[in-house]
Design an enzyme around this catalytic site. Structure first.
Site, PDB file in Angstrom:
ATOM      1  N   SER A  64      72.403  -9.942  78.005  1.00  0.00           N
ATOM      2  CA  SER A  64      73.570  -9.233  78.819  1.00  0.00           C
ATOM      3  C   SER A  64      74.358  -9.626  79.506  1.00  0.00           C
ATOM      4  CB  SER A  64      72.805  -7.795  79.235  1.00  0.00           C
ATOM      5  OG  SER A  64      72.297  -6.928  78.648  1.00  0.00           O
ATOM      6  N   LYS A  67      78.038  -9.764  78.253  1.00  0.00           N
ATOM      7  CA  LYS A  67      78.690  -8.507  78.380  1.00  0.00           C
ATOM      8  C   LYS A  67      79.949  -8.659  79.300  1.00  0.00           C
ATOM      9  CE  LYS A  67      74.696  -5.782  77.302  1.00  0.00           C
ATOM     10  NZ  LYS A  67      73.513  -4.901  77.762  1.00  0.00           N
ATOM     11  N   TYR A 191      77.164  -6.498  68.211  1.00  0.00           N
ATOM     12  CA  TYR A 191      76.623  -6.662  69.516  1.00  0.00           C
ATOM     13  C   TYR A 191      75.109  -7.459  69.744  1.00  0.00           C
ATOM     14  CZ  TYR A 191      73.739  -4.494  73.236  1.00  0.00           C
ATOM     15  OH  TYR A 191      72.812  -4.452  74.510  1.00  0.00           O
ATOM     16  N   TYR A 243      71.707  -3.507  86.659  1.00  0.00           N
ATOM     17  CA  TYR A 243      71.226  -2.129  86.031  1.00  0.00           C
ATOM     18  C   TYR A 243      70.675  -1.321  87.165  1.00  0.00           C
ATOM     19  CZ  TYR A 243      70.933  -5.076  81.730  1.00  0.00           C
ATOM     20  OH  TYR A 243      71.250  -6.056  81.008  1.00  0.00           O
ATOM     21  N   VAL A 261      68.094 -10.014  79.944  1.00  0.00           N
ATOM     22  CA  VAL A 261      66.642 -10.159  79.912  1.00  0.00           C
ATOM     23  C   VAL A 261      66.065 -11.293  79.195  1.00  0.00           C
ATOM     24  CG1 VAL A 261      66.593  -7.423  79.713  1.00  0.00           C
ATOM     25  CG2 VAL A 261      66.619  -8.704  77.457  1.00  0.00           C
TER      26      VAL A 261
END
Length: 309
Positions: A64, A67, A191, A243, A261
């Site tokens: 992530s 992103k 993705y 998060y 992660v």
């Protein structure tokens, strides 16, 4: 200021010695193979000085953390129209939660939870074939890091595609509300692959330099984004980058940051440095346990928190 390399080396040694290392992600089978003993850190200052220690040159799956860079690309493509399809608020929920999507008519809470990043990927994909969109993302990462060796770990991408049932549910749910424009399989393919980009701490810290220096590469002087956009990306990183652990990260570390992660974290000390840490063991929110502790130690010793020294 204390010698940066000495501080970084001390922190790496302290993290190596800690018995509490978190738990390696297992829901993506390929990530479960990561060695929990690994730890790397790299800091790139405004003058191009690199202070690094531990497994700083070992590539890992950034997951992530990618992103941040897809958000940057998508904003460059559609500007603030992006925020019609993705929110900017902290989620307070797990990164793959579908509950909020139902309550909020398919609009993801922010671009860093999985649903939001899938919507951002869909924006990059529009008008392109999946392979073209993915190539654009990888080339952007290589350009920012000034390193053509950055690659996609195909084994990780395949592992994600085999097991990404929740992401498929999120994407199909958004598609039902018209949030996604492209075929779900195409968007998810891009993705999964950009999350499977492999980079070292040194490469990742180099790629993040523009966010520490008002949108510019401090060595070349080239503008990547406007100063205003760099500030806003940093703001979303600070409030949403970890998060449902984002508040704790801001409280402990005090820097904009984005976790993955795979155990990586990119953190930004505005006006000072771009920082990357990696340790595969995660905490309960899916963020690197030792990575957060290392960044907390770094900001405390150097006085780099955006909230004051």
């Amino acid at each position: 200021m204390p010698d940066l390399q000495r501080v970084v080396q001390e922190i790496a040694e302290e993290m190596r010695a800690r018995p509490d290392r978190g738990d390696v992600a297992t829901y993506i089978p390929e990530l479960a193979r990561a060695d929990p003993a690994s730890f790397g850190i790299a800091v790139v200052g405004a003058d191009g000085e690199v202070a690094a220690a531990g497994d700083c040159d070992l590539p890992f799956s950034i997951q992530s953390v990618s992103k941040v860079f897809t958000l940057t690309l998508a904003l460059g493509k559609v500007g603030d129209r992006l925020w019609r399809r993705v929110g900017r608020e902290p989620s307070g929920s797990p990164f793959n939660s579908i509950v909020q999507l139902e309550a909020e008519q398919g609009i993801p809470r922010n671009p860093f939870i999985n649903a939001g990043a899938i919507a951002v990927t869909d924006i990059i994909l529009s008008g392109h074939q999946p392979r073209e969109a993915l190539g654009e993302i990888v080339r952007f990462m290589q350009f920012l890091a000034d390193d053509a060796s950055i690659f996609i770990d195909e084994a990780v991408a395949a592992s994600e595609q085999r097991t990404g049932f929740r992401n498929r549910a999120l994407a199909n749910y958004m598609k039902s509300f018209g949030v996604l424009e492209n075929p779900v399989d195409h968007t998810l393919g891009v993705y999964f692959h950009h999350c499977a980009i492999a980079m070292s701490c040194r490469q990742l810290a180099m790629a993040g330099r523009f966010l520490a220096h008002n949108g510019r590469n401090p060595e070349s002087g080239l503008s990547v984004v406007s100063p205003e956009r760099a500030r806003r990306i940093n703001a979303v990183m600070l409030t949403c980058g970890h998060y449902d652990g984002s508040g704790e990260f801001a409280y402990r570390v005090g820097l904009p940051g984005k976790s993955g992660v795979g155990g990586g974290i990119l953190a930004i000390a505005p006006g000072r440095a771009s920082i990357a840490v990696w340790s595969p063991g995660l905490d309960a929110s899916g963020n690197s346990h030792l990575g957060r502790l290392a960044l907390e130690a770094l900001t405390q010793r150097l006085g780099w928190s955006v909230f004051g020294g």
